[in-house]
Scaffold this active site. Structure first.
Site, PDB file in Angstrom:
ATOM      1  N   ARG A   1      52.402  37.665  38.687  1.00 54.29           N
ATOM      2  CA  ARG A   1      52.278  39.078  38.330  1.00 54.29           C
ATOM      3  C   ARG A   1      53.212  39.889  39.212  1.00 54.29           C
ATOM      4  NH1 ARG A   1      46.610  41.976  39.107  1.00 54.29           N
ATOM      5  NH2 ARG A   1      47.073  41.829  41.312  1.00 54.29           N
TER       6      ARG A   1
ATOM      7  N   ARG B   1      49.032  36.890  42.656  1.00 56.29           N
ATOM      8  CA  ARG B   1      49.109  38.320  43.004  1.00 56.29           C
ATOM      9  C   ARG B   1      50.283  38.517  43.966  1.00 56.29           C
ATOM     10  NH1 ARG B   1      43.241  37.832  42.506  1.00 56.29           N
ATOM     11  NH2 ARG B   1      42.425  39.596  41.337  1.00 56.29           N
TER      12      ARG B   1
ATOM     13  N   HIS C   1      39.482  43.741  46.974  1.00 56.51           N
ATOM     14  CA  HIS C   1      40.399  42.601  47.097  1.00 56.51           C
ATOM     15  C   HIS C   1      40.047  41.708  48.275  1.00 56.51           C
ATOM     16  CE1 HIS C   1      42.670  44.777  44.074  1.00 56.51           C
ATOM     17  NE2 HIS C   1      43.036  43.567  43.728  1.00 56.51           N
TER      18      HIS C   1
ATOM     19  N   ARG D   1      35.795  50.700  41.601  1.00 54.37           N
ATOM     20  CA  ARG D   1      35.406  49.345  42.020  1.00 54.37           C
ATOM     21  C   ARG D   1      35.313  49.210  43.538  1.00 54.37           C
ATOM     22  NH1 ARG D   1      40.870  45.765  40.576  1.00 54.37           N
ATOM     23  NH2 ARG D   1      40.193  44.277  42.125  1.00 54.37           N
TER      24      ARG D   1
ATOM     25  N   ASN E   1      38.506  43.121  36.357  1.00 53.24           N
ATOM     26  CA  ASN E   1      38.090  43.939  37.506  1.00 53.24           C
ATOM     27  C   ASN E   1      38.445  45.406  37.253  1.00 53.24           C
ATOM     28  OD1 ASN E   1      37.702  41.381  38.525  1.00 53.24           O
ATOM     29  ND2 ASN E   1      39.611  41.377  39.679  1.00 53.24           N
ATOM     30  N   ASP E   2      39.698  45.616  36.856  1.00 58.01           N
ATOM     31  CA  ASP E   2      40.111  46.987  36.571  1.00 58.01           C
ATOM     32  C   ASP E   2      39.621  47.446  35.210  1.00 58.01           C
ATOM     33  OD1 ASP E   2      41.398  48.019  38.841  1.00 58.01           O
ATOM     34  OD2 ASP E   2      43.089  46.682  38.502  1.00 58.01           O
TER      35      ASP E   2
ATOM     36  N   GLU F   1      44.156  45.680  31.324  1.00 58.38           N
ATOM     37  CA  GLU F   1      43.180  46.144  32.312  1.00 58.38           C
ATOM     38  C   GLU F   1      42.926  47.639  32.205  1.00 58.38           C
ATOM     39  OE1 GLU F   1      44.475  44.916  36.232  1.00 58.38           O
ATOM     40  OE2 GLU F   1      46.552  45.393  35.800  1.00 58.38           O
TER      41      GLU F   1
ATOM     42  N   CYS G   1      41.919  36.794  33.723  1.00 59.43           N
ATOM     43  CA  CYS G   1      42.196  36.461  35.124  1.00 59.43           C
ATOM     44  C   CYS G   1      41.396  37.309  36.103  1.00 59.43           C
ATOM     45  CB  CYS G   1      43.688  36.546  35.424  1.00 59.43           C
ATOM     46  SG  CYS G   1      44.324  38.212  35.289  1.00 59.43           S
TER      47      CYS G   1
END
Ligand code: PEP
Ligand code: MG
Length: 540
Positions: free
Chosen positions: A331, A295, A188, A464, A453-454, A430, A501
């Site tokens: 989110r 986020r 992140h 990750r 990403n996930d 995800e 996203c």
């Protein structure tokens, strides 16, 4: 000149001084004191200094962030006057004949453990506060100073690594770029660097030494290089590279106000990802069609305790109003794994990415979830807010979320508070589980947003966060692309829209692939909006 080489996380060239991020990881030692009275005096003096610091912080916060947010510094002052807390410290110094540092650290541990064990979420939150005030006294006693970095002018921030809660608290105006010894390109902190549109390099290793603090340097995010004390030739070459990059970015400005449309007329929405209200400026500057991912957990990471409903409402309302009718997809809390806030008191886990996080916390600690939903629904009366939920794996979860949403709506109606009854709700795709049941999930929600990403992490079974696995972490893997295609087909079969996203949404090598899949929206960091628009307009 010394040249350090790492891995690029985001391009750009910046020139300035290095400022090393300082972290307080002091080992508190216990030693015997003969003169306990003098030791008590030492503590009293440190306490008085701490109170003075807190008064100053309170005044500054009153001006900068308002009364409600400033209150925390008043609470910390009150804690320093708490009789039980003070008695415990004085007792340890006098009875055990030991140093003040040890007495403060021990009392802090005991009190924090006591608060954590309480049932009430508010009291649990006080554990972090007691640790925080005690840390302040310890810093004064040991002369350690505060965590962070000190620089008057913007600097290249160097660190071993930075966790999200540290990154969000940095004074962004002072950050030219990030250079870290370790870290992963999918973390992140890396995402934040992209949002801030600043060069960032990770994996510089031990070669990045603390002794470079204050040194004149250049960070070249394109080539993953940091030059310490650059020679004339390198400085000139880098200045030219910086100017070329700025000119290229200026050229992109011509795409502002233009449609996101391919040569054959296919349209796609290009939205922006943000973590903070302060990112909205760059969202508007770069002409995004909306916000595809806010986020909201960054709001929690910036705080020392749970943000109140009112605090959250003000933030969501501000973003919705600033976006002036454009869609803002917020989110709900995605805390856990690498995004940790002390006051949540999450237990240590062997596999945090597979652990108690995100919607799993919200569905078990419904008071936290309901507070956020109330704030979101209230704010929905002031703009086009949509809500999406992270880390979904089943239809059952979505049904439970809907029940809770209905409870919150009923409460608002009973209180006569307005909200948008037709607020759009969606889920993040995800996890492979969500993809495999996406035909069912699509019936339950208004939209999907793929968190690549996930999704990459869970599909490929690759952490990750682990820099050693960066070369194996392949979001272009056919399995990941097949998952996205399957979710897209299932969303469309139910007449629902689907966006991406995760970071892959900004991958220009895949823009055409996503257009072919019929993806309806790409949500990318603000700096990538115009490059993606360019790619779309060049596509057949
Ligand atoms: C994702 O997983 O792709 C995503 C967008 O969420 P985050 O990166 O915050 O986990
Ligand atoms: Mg995610």
């Amino acid at each position: 000149m010394i040249t350090l080489t790492g891995k690029s996380v985001f391009g750009g060239v910046e020139i300035g001084k290095i400022a090393f991020y300082k972290r307080n990881s002091q080992q508190i030692k216990r030693w015997h004191v003969d003169d306990t009275e003098a030791e008590v005096n030492r503590f009293e003096l440190a306490k008085a200094t701490a109170v003075g610091q807190l008064q100053g912080l309170h005044e500054k916060a009153l001006k900068d962030v308002g009364e409600e947010n400033a209150m925390i510094f008043e609470i910390h002052q009150m804690m320093l006057e708490d009789l039980d807390y003070l008695e415990s410290i004085l007792h340890i110094i006098t009875n055990q004949e030991v140093n003040a540092e040890y007495a403060v650290a021990t009392t802090a541990d005991n009190f924090a453990a006591m608060f954590s064990a309480m049932d009430d979420a508010y009291m649990q939150g006080r554990a972090a506060d007691v640790k925080d005030v005690s840390e302040r006294i310890l810093n004064i006693l040991t002369g350690a100073g505060n965590a962070g970095f000190s620089t008057d002018e913007p600097a290249i921030i160097a660190a071993d690594d930075l966790v999200p809660s540290e990154t969000v608290q940095l004074d962004k105006e002072k950050v030219l770029g990030f250079a870290t010894m370790y870290g992963s390109s999918n973390s992140h902190t890396a995402i934040l660097a992209r949002t801030m549109n600043i060069p960032a390099i990770i994996g510089l290793g031990e070669a990045l030494k603390e002794e470079y603090d204050g040194a004149f340097a250049i960070i070249d995010g394109f080539d993953g290089k940091v030059y310490i004390d650059p020679d004339e030739e390198t400085l000139e070459a880098m200045k030219k590279k910086q100017a070329d990059d700025r000119a290229k970015k200026a050229l992109l400005q011509e795409l502002k106000g233009k449609e996101n449309v391919t040569k054959s007329g296919q349209k796609i929405n290009i939205y922006a990802n943000i973590g903070n209200t302060s990112d909205v400026g760059s969202v508007l500057q770069n002409d995004a069609g909306g916000i595809g991912l806010f986020r909201s957990e960054f709001l929690y990471l910036e705080n020392d305790t749970f943000p109140t409903e009112e605090q959250q409402f003000q933030v969501y309302k501000t973003v919705a109003e600033n976006m002036a009718g454009k869609k803002v997809i917020i989110r709900t809390l995605d805390i856990g794994a690498d995004k940790q806030a002390d006051y949540f008191n999450l237990p240590h886990e062997e596999n945090p990415a597979l652990g108690y996080r995100a919607i799993r916390i919200c569905l078990t600690q419904t008071d936290i979830f309901k507070t956020q939903l109330r704030a979101l629904l209230r704010a929905s009366a002031y703009g086009q807010i949509a809500i999406m939920f992270p880390m979904i794996i089943s239809v059952g979860e979505v049904k439970r979320i809907k029940e809770i949403m209905e409870e919150v709506k009923a409460e608002l109606r009973a209180d006569g508070i307005s909200y948008n009854e037709n607020i759009e709700t969606g889920i993040m795709i995800e996890t492979p589980a969500a993809v495999m049941v996406s035909h069912e999930l699509a019936k339950e929600v208004d939209f999907f947003s793929v968190g690549t990403n996930d999704l990459t992490q869970y599909t490929l079974a690759i952490d990750r966060q682990n820099p050693k696995l960066d070369d194996f972490y392949d979001p272009h893997h056919p399995a990941v692309l097949a998952m996205i295609k399957m979710a897209a087909d299932n969303a469309h079969a139910e007449g629902k829209w689907i966006g991406i996203c995760g970071e892959l949404g900004a991958d220009l090598e895949l823009t055409e692939t996503f257009l072919k899949m019929g993806i309806d929206e790409l949500s990318v960091s603000p700096s990538m909006i115009l490059p993606v628009r360019k790619k779309v307009r060049e596509a057949e």
